[in-house]
Write a protein that holds these residues in place. Sequence first.
Motif, PDB file in Angstrom:
ATOM      1  N   GLY A 234      -3.557   7.958   7.482  1.00  0.00           N
ATOM      2  CA  GLY A 234      -4.275   7.638   8.704  1.00  0.00           C
ATOM      3  C   GLY A 234      -3.599   6.519   9.480  1.00  0.00           C
ATOM      4  O   GLY A 234      -3.726   6.417  10.698  1.00  0.00           O
ATOM      5  N   GLY A 235      -2.872   5.668   8.765  1.00  0.00           N
ATOM      6  CA  GLY A 235      -2.249   4.525   9.421  1.00  0.00           C
ATOM      7  C   GLY A 235      -0.728   4.597   9.482  1.00  0.00           C
ATOM      8  O   GLY A 235      -0.103   3.787  10.156  1.00  0.00           O
TER       9      GLY A 235
ATOM     10  N   ASP B 271      -7.369  12.926  13.170  1.00  0.00           N
ATOM     11  CA  ASP B 271      -8.704  12.356  13.393  1.00  0.00           C
ATOM     12  C   ASP B 271      -9.081  12.378  14.875  1.00  0.00           C
ATOM     13  O   ASP B 271     -10.206  12.719  15.237  1.00  0.00           O
ATOM     14  CB  ASP B 271      -8.765  10.923  12.864  1.00  0.00           C
TER      15      ASP B 271
ATOM     16  N   ASP C 176      -6.457   7.226  -0.427  1.00  0.00           N
ATOM     17  CA  ASP C 176      -6.402   5.882  -0.979  1.00  0.00           C
ATOM     18  C   ASP C 176      -7.135   5.768  -2.316  1.00  0.00           C
ATOM     19  O   ASP C 176      -8.248   6.271  -2.465  1.00  0.00           O
ATOM     20  CB  ASP C 176      -7.012   4.886   0.020  1.00  0.00           C
TER      21      ASP C 176
ATOM     22  N   GLY D 288      -2.188  11.254  10.430  1.00  0.00           N
ATOM     23  CA  GLY D 288      -3.618  11.356  10.112  1.00  0.00           C
ATOM     24  C   GLY D 288      -4.486  10.900  11.274  1.00  0.00           C
ATOM     25  O   GLY D 288      -5.541  11.479  11.552  1.00  0.00           O
TER      26      GLY D 288
ATOM     27  N   HIS E 202       0.806  -1.212   0.000  1.00  0.00           N
ATOM     28  CA  HIS E 202       0.000   0.000   0.000  1.00  0.00           C
ATOM     29  C   HIS E 202       0.853   1.283   0.000  1.00  0.00           C
ATOM     30  O   HIS E 202       0.559   2.233  -0.725  1.00  0.00           O
ATOM     31  CB  HIS E 202      -0.907  -0.032   1.235  1.00  0.00           C
TER      32      HIS E 202
ATOM     33  N   HIS F 177       1.220   4.775  -2.428  1.00  0.00           N
ATOM     34  CA  HIS F 177       1.217   6.201  -2.070  1.00  0.00           C
ATOM     35  C   HIS F 177       2.447   6.907  -2.636  1.00  0.00           C
ATOM     36  O   HIS F 177       2.364   8.017  -3.156  1.00  0.00           O
ATOM     37  CB  HIS F 177       1.193   6.371  -0.546  1.00  0.00           C
TER      38      HIS F 177
ATOM     39  N   GLY G 239      -2.879  10.464   2.766  1.00  0.00           N
ATOM     40  CA  GLY G 239      -4.016  11.368   2.979  1.00  0.00           C
ATOM     41  C   GLY G 239      -3.654  12.735   3.535  1.00  0.00           C
ATOM     42  O   GLY G 239      -4.197  13.758   3.108  1.00  0.00           O
TER      43      GLY G 239
ATOM     44  N   GLY H 122      -8.934  15.153   9.413  1.00  0.00           N
ATOM     45  CA  GLY H 122      -7.951  15.964   8.698  1.00  0.00           C
ATOM     46  C   GLY H 122      -8.573  17.170   8.019  1.00  0.00           C
ATOM     47  O   GLY H 122      -8.229  18.318   8.330  1.00  0.00           O
TER      48      GLY H 122
ATOM     49  N   ASN I 119      -3.208  18.153   2.966  1.00  0.00           N
ATOM     50  CA  ASN I 119      -3.304  19.319   3.850  1.00  0.00           C
ATOM     51  C   ASN I 119      -2.610  20.543   3.261  1.00  0.00           C
ATOM     52  O   ASN I 119      -1.422  20.507   2.932  1.00  0.00           O
ATOM     53  CB  ASN I 119      -2.700  18.971   5.211  1.00  0.00           C
TER      54      ASN I 119
HETATM   55  O1  KG4 Z   1      -4.072   7.698   2.828  1.00  0.00           O
HETATM   56  P1  KG4 Z   1      -5.418   7.722   3.451  1.00  0.00           P
HETATM   57  O2  KG4 Z   1      -6.616   8.002   2.580  1.00  0.00           O
HETATM   58  O3  KG4 Z   1      -5.728   6.368   4.179  1.00  0.00           O
HETATM   59  C1  KG4 Z   1      -4.779   5.631   4.859  1.00  0.00           C
HETATM   60  O4  KG4 Z   1      -4.052   4.825   4.220  1.00  0.00           O
HETATM   61  O5  KG4 Z   1      -4.682   5.856   6.087  1.00  0.00           O
HETATM   62  O6  KG4 Z   1      -5.332   8.785   4.642  1.00  0.00           O
HETATM   63  C2  KG4 Z   1      -6.453   9.127   5.415  1.00  0.00           C
HETATM   64  C3  KG4 Z   1      -6.012  10.115   6.471  1.00  0.00           C
HETATM   65  C4  KG4 Z   1      -7.069  10.419   7.513  1.00  0.00           C
HETATM   66  O7  KG4 Z   1      -6.479  10.313   8.806  1.00  0.00           O
HETATM   67  C5  KG4 Z   1      -7.483  11.847   7.220  1.00  0.00           C
HETATM   68  O8  KG4 Z   1      -7.912  12.567   8.360  1.00  0.00           O
HETATM   69  C6  KG4 Z   1      -6.205  12.414   6.647  1.00  0.00           C
HETATM   70  O9  KG4 Z   1      -5.664  11.375   5.857  1.00  0.00           O
HETATM   71  N1  KG4 Z   1      -6.451  13.607   5.830  1.00  0.00           N
HETATM   72  C7  KG4 Z   1      -5.985  14.827   6.147  1.00  0.00           C
HETATM   73  C8  KG4 Z   1      -6.496  15.719   5.164  1.00  0.00           C
HETATM   74  N2  KG4 Z   1      -7.245  14.984   4.281  1.00  0.00           N
HETATM   75  C9  KG4 Z   1      -7.198  13.689   4.709  1.00  0.00           C
HETATM   76  N3  KG4 Z   1      -5.210  15.247   7.164  1.00  0.00           N
HETATM   77  C10 KG4 Z   1      -4.914  16.562   7.221  1.00  0.00           C
HETATM   78  N4  KG4 Z   1      -5.384  17.472   6.331  1.00  0.00           N
HETATM   79  C11 KG4 Z   1      -6.165  17.108   5.292  1.00  0.00           C
HETATM   80  N5  KG4 Z   1      -6.608  18.022   4.426  1.00  0.00           N
END
Ligand code: KG4
Length: 345
Positions: free
Chosen positions: A144-145, A174, A303, A170, A118, A122, A271, A187, A275
């Motif tokens: 997020g992870g 959250d 993702d 992330g 994964h 990214h 994710g 986020g 930001n």
């Molecule tokens: O990569 P992703 O879609 O899933 C994982 O593999 O974890 O990341 C999701 C994470 C979430 O914790 C979300 O709150 C964060 O990315 N996220 C952000 C923003 N958009 C998504 N964190 C900060 N600012 C943002 N604009």
Amino acid sequence: MSSKPPLILGIDTSCDDTGVGLVALEDGGPRVLANAVYSQSVHRSYGGVMPELASREHVERIRPTLDAALEEAGVRLQDVTLVAATRGPGLVGALLVGLTYAKGLAQGLGVPFRAVHHLEGHIAAAAAEGEPLEYPHLALVVSGGHTHLFDVHGPGDYRLVGATRDDAAGEAFDKVARLIGLGYPGGPAISRAAENGDASAVELPRPLQGQKGFDFSFSGLKTAALLAHRAGARPEDLAAAFQARAVEALVTTTRRAAVALERRAIVVSGGVAANRALREAFADTARRYRLEVRFPPGRLNTDNGAMIALSALRFLHDSASDADFEADAEAYLPLAAGPAPASLR
Ligand code: KG4
Ligand code: ZN
């Protein structure tokens, strides 16, 4: 191998997004033809991802998402020359849906199958556009992870430079959003609230200040935010202060690593790379330190399946292997084994 032009189908079902993407290899390089993502909304009312519900939703949505991707790209399933899917890390039940579906497609089409990591997806998303990046370069994955800083020596060759010691970036966004009542996913909510906040109105600590290494830590920041919240800080100010500290930690540590290792190029993905404050801070640092910092194009931050297809590009010229048909879904799957080199600690 077939004589058809290369067309990679990528599937990601590692968490709560059902992603199917199509990438073609053209003269100018890879081109994302489609990136269909179904974002599950069932989890919102729980304030977090419910693994069992995620698997069920993937089962229901994978076929429609595949159809949407084929339509967006204007290609037929029979045109696909390689199928790739995420094998981990992620929720095992969720991963299994995409992985099994993808193996079935590849088998049915009689094309090679690749099970990919994964985080490699990214990273590949950030390198997708523009000139190929020089090696070695740094890759910061913030999702997020995961919060991992890698030194990338070549396609598929990753060395770990630093990582979070507790929460992922992330995850911290959250959790803080939930603590101060801003909703999920946190986020984007924190980022929006921060626009109307004053970061200097709340005093938060600088995690791991003065460290020699390149690690990250967000749980102390989270606790400090909770205490400030209880003491009556405005949610907007707290959001601004938390975001400022988190961004500062990510940018400062990555920049220190770039200087220490003499790397000129950095890709930032996952994710949290969506930001705006983080992007601006990295752009500023890039100017001051003459670095090249690359982010994925907007829709490839979170993702998706296209990033999985992009990460499988390097297998196009590999001799076909059936081994990946045996690949299992893995909840825990390090991308680069072992700790950072001792010289960096
Ligand atoms: O990569 P992703 O879609 O899933 C994982 O593999 O974890 O990341 C999701 C994470 C979430 O914790 C979300 O709150 C964060 O990315 N996220 C952000 C923003 N958009 C998504 N964190 C900060 N600012 C943002 N604009
Ligand atoms: Zn992710």
